[in-house]
Design a protein around this motif. Structure first.
Motif, PDB file in Angstrom:
ATOM      1  N   MET A   1      -4.847  -5.345   3.835  1.00 28.20           N
ATOM      2  CA  MET A   1      -3.096  -4.777   3.442  1.00 28.20           C
ATOM      3  C   MET A   1      -3.016  -3.031   2.538  1.00 28.20           C
ATOM      4  O   MET A   1      -2.302  -1.957   3.601  1.00 28.20           O
ATOM      5  CB  MET A   1      -1.825  -5.418   2.851  1.00 28.20           C
ATOM      6  CG  MET A   1      -0.539  -4.796   2.915  1.00 28.20           C
ATOM      7  SD  MET A   1       0.732  -5.911   1.884  1.00 28.20           S
ATOM      8  CE  MET A   1      -0.196  -6.228   0.229  1.00 28.20           C
ATOM      9  N   LEU A   2      -3.821  -2.813   1.879  1.00 31.37           N
ATOM     10  CA  LEU A   2      -4.211  -1.687   1.172  1.00 31.37           C
ATOM     11  C   LEU A   2      -5.575  -1.304   1.651  1.00 31.37           C
ATOM     12  O   LEU A   2      -5.391  -0.141   2.337  1.00 31.37           O
ATOM     13  CB  LEU A   2      -4.767  -2.407   0.162  1.00 31.37           C
ATOM     14  CG  LEU A   2      -5.289  -0.826  -1.081  1.00 31.37           C
ATOM     15  CD1 LEU A   2      -4.113  -0.238  -1.514  1.00 31.37           C
ATOM     16  CD2 LEU A   2      -6.072  -1.909  -2.459  1.00 31.37           C
ATOM     17  N   GLY A   3      -6.164  -2.276   2.803  1.00 32.48           N
ATOM     18  CA  GLY A   3      -7.321  -1.131   3.716  1.00 32.48           C
ATOM     19  C   GLY A   3      -6.866  -0.051   4.865  1.00 32.48           C
ATOM     20  O   GLY A   3      -7.136   0.845   4.921  1.00 32.48           O
ATOM     21  N   LEU A   4      -4.877  -0.966   4.573  1.00 38.68           N
ATOM     22  CA  LEU A   4      -4.514  -0.227   6.138  1.00 38.68           C
ATOM     23  C   LEU A   4      -4.942   1.139   6.358  1.00 38.68           C
ATOM     24  O   LEU A   4      -4.752   2.580   6.596  1.00 38.68           O
ATOM     25  CB  LEU A   4      -3.884  -0.795   6.478  1.00 38.68           C
ATOM     26  CG  LEU A   4      -3.012  -0.112   7.812  1.00 38.68           C
ATOM     27  CD1 LEU A   4      -3.418  -0.095   9.026  1.00 38.68           C
ATOM     28  CD2 LEU A   4      -1.491  -0.764   8.043  1.00 38.68           C
ATOM     29  N   PRO A   5      -3.631   2.124   4.847  1.00 40.82           N
ATOM     30  CA  PRO A   5      -3.506   3.131   4.622  1.00 40.82           C
ATOM     31  C   PRO A   5      -4.692   4.110   4.036  1.00 40.82           C
ATOM     32  O   PRO A   5      -4.479   5.188   4.388  1.00 40.82           O
ATOM     33  CB  PRO A   5      -2.156   3.878   3.237  1.00 40.82           C
ATOM     34  CG  PRO A   5      -2.324   1.367   3.232  1.00 40.82           C
ATOM     35  CD  PRO A   5      -2.882   0.956   3.837  1.00 40.82           C
TER      36      PRO A   5
END
Length: 381
Positions: free
Chosen positions: A261-265
């Motif tokens: 989830m943090l890797g997406l942005p």
């Protein structure tokens, strides 16, 4: 939707057809995954060679040398007759420190006097210097405490009181979040993020310099490219942030879903920043040179090689514009410290803020025609 799909397929085609881009985005990541972590697998630097110069040659000096040699940090690899010989060994890099036990060392101890011991360490190689100082200082303190305790007991002091006087406070060291206090556990999680960012920026910036304007509204074109990046890094991101740390035995206390989830942005912000860099410098060869030059500053500004608190405020402000800065902070907190998504919300929204800023800038550049085709398009296959 046709325009979005067309831009997505065009971006994938630009990445996989161009041999240079394939090497940067795919092959380079594989090479880094195999080569970069390997030297750090031992976690700790052990048995750093040190020269012993024992001018006393007594039982006490031999005991001190034995204790230092027993330390896991250093090894007394050479026994020199004097400092001239010892200095030569250090200059030849056959040793990284010198332990000098002076003449009269045991006599001074027996008379109840302090007996100085000289320790020289090569400070030009910081890790070596640190291990030499640690490996010799601990045995020196222990020997001094035992000698002082023996004197107190000999004078009639009980053993418990003597121990309390020599060591009034018991020190218990507990390395939090890095149980082995190892270098790999410290450096690799952050380094993996920087490797992903550098390869992604360089590869996608090259694609941007070599693409034509394309069809459809600029908004759909930008969204389509973002979809292509997500499709590719949906495979590469888990490999670097989850699989590789597990293979190398790094602590991982984070939830896989939260990490992604943090890797997406992070992926979107990095890709959009690459578009802005490509529009600014336009030519592929210039973009390559610029991004190579920025790699090392990004490393130092990220806050793990040097503490953020010690970085000048104006440089730290610049660092906040680099996606790796909040990504490293958030990912390290989650994977190594067990932080929950609400506890890294600041890094999460920071990255989405960068997505918004770089997205608007990339859209404006797309509308104004800021992505001209570079003259070196014949690099594609």
């Amino acid at each position: 939707m046709k325009a979005v799909l067309g831009a997505l397929l065009a971006e994938l085609r630009g990445i996989f057809v161009d041999r240079q881009v394939r090497l940067i985005i795919l092959a380079a990541l594989v090479i880094y995954a195999l080569v970069y972590p390997f030297p750090y697998r031992a976690e700790l630097l052990r048995d750093v060679p040190v020269v012993l110069v024992d001018l006393d040659r007594t039982t006490s000096s031999a005991e001190l040398a034995r204790r230092v040699d027993a330390s896991e940090a250093v090894a007394l690899a050479h026994d020199a007759q004097d400092m001239v010989q010892a200095t030569r060994l250090v200059q030849e890099r056959r040793a990284y420190g010198v332990l000098l036990i002076p003449e009269g060392f045991e006599r001074a101890l027996l008379r109840g006097r302090q007996s100085p011991v000289a320790l020289y360490a090569d400070a030009s190689y910081f890790l070596m210097y640190q291990r030499v100082m640690q490996g010799a200082a601990v045995p020196l303190r222990q020997l001094g405490a035992e000698i002082e305790m023996g004197r107190l007991i000999a004078s009639g002091t009980s053993a418990d009181v003597a121990l309390a006087q020599v060591s009034p406070a018991a020190q218990v060291e507990v390395p939090l979040f890095n149980p082995a206090a190892g270098y790999a556990t410290y450096v690799l999680p952050a380094a993996f993020v920087l490797i992903l960012q550098q390869s992604m920026m360089m590869g996608l910036a090259l694609v941007a310099t070599r693409r034509s304007t394309g069809n459809g509204h600029p908004v759909w074109r930008v969204l389509g490219r973002m979809g292509a990046w997500v499709a590719i890094y949906a495979l590469l991101l888990p490999l670097y942030l989850i699989v590789l740390p597990a293979l190398y035995g790094l602590p991982n206390l984070g939830n896989t879903g939260a990490v992604l989830m943090l890797g997406l942005p992070f992926v979107l912000a990095t890709g959009l920043l690459a578009q802005c860099v490509a529009a600014l410098f336009r030519r592929a060869e210039v973009v390559q040179v610029v991004l190579l030059a920025l790699g090392l500053p990004f490393f130092f500004l990220s806050g793990f090689a040097w503490p953020v608190e010690a970085i000048p405020a104006h440089l730290n402000s610049v660092a906040q514009l680099v996606p790796s800065t909040p990504a490293i902070d958030g990912l390290v907190r989650m994977t190594q410290m067990g932080a929950t998504p609400p506890q890294v919300a600041q890094a999460f929204w920071h990255l989405w803020g960068l997505v918004g800023v770089f997205g608007l800038l990339a859209l404006w550049l797309e509308i104004s025609g800021g992505h001209p085709r570079s003259p070196d398009t014949d690099a594609t296959e």
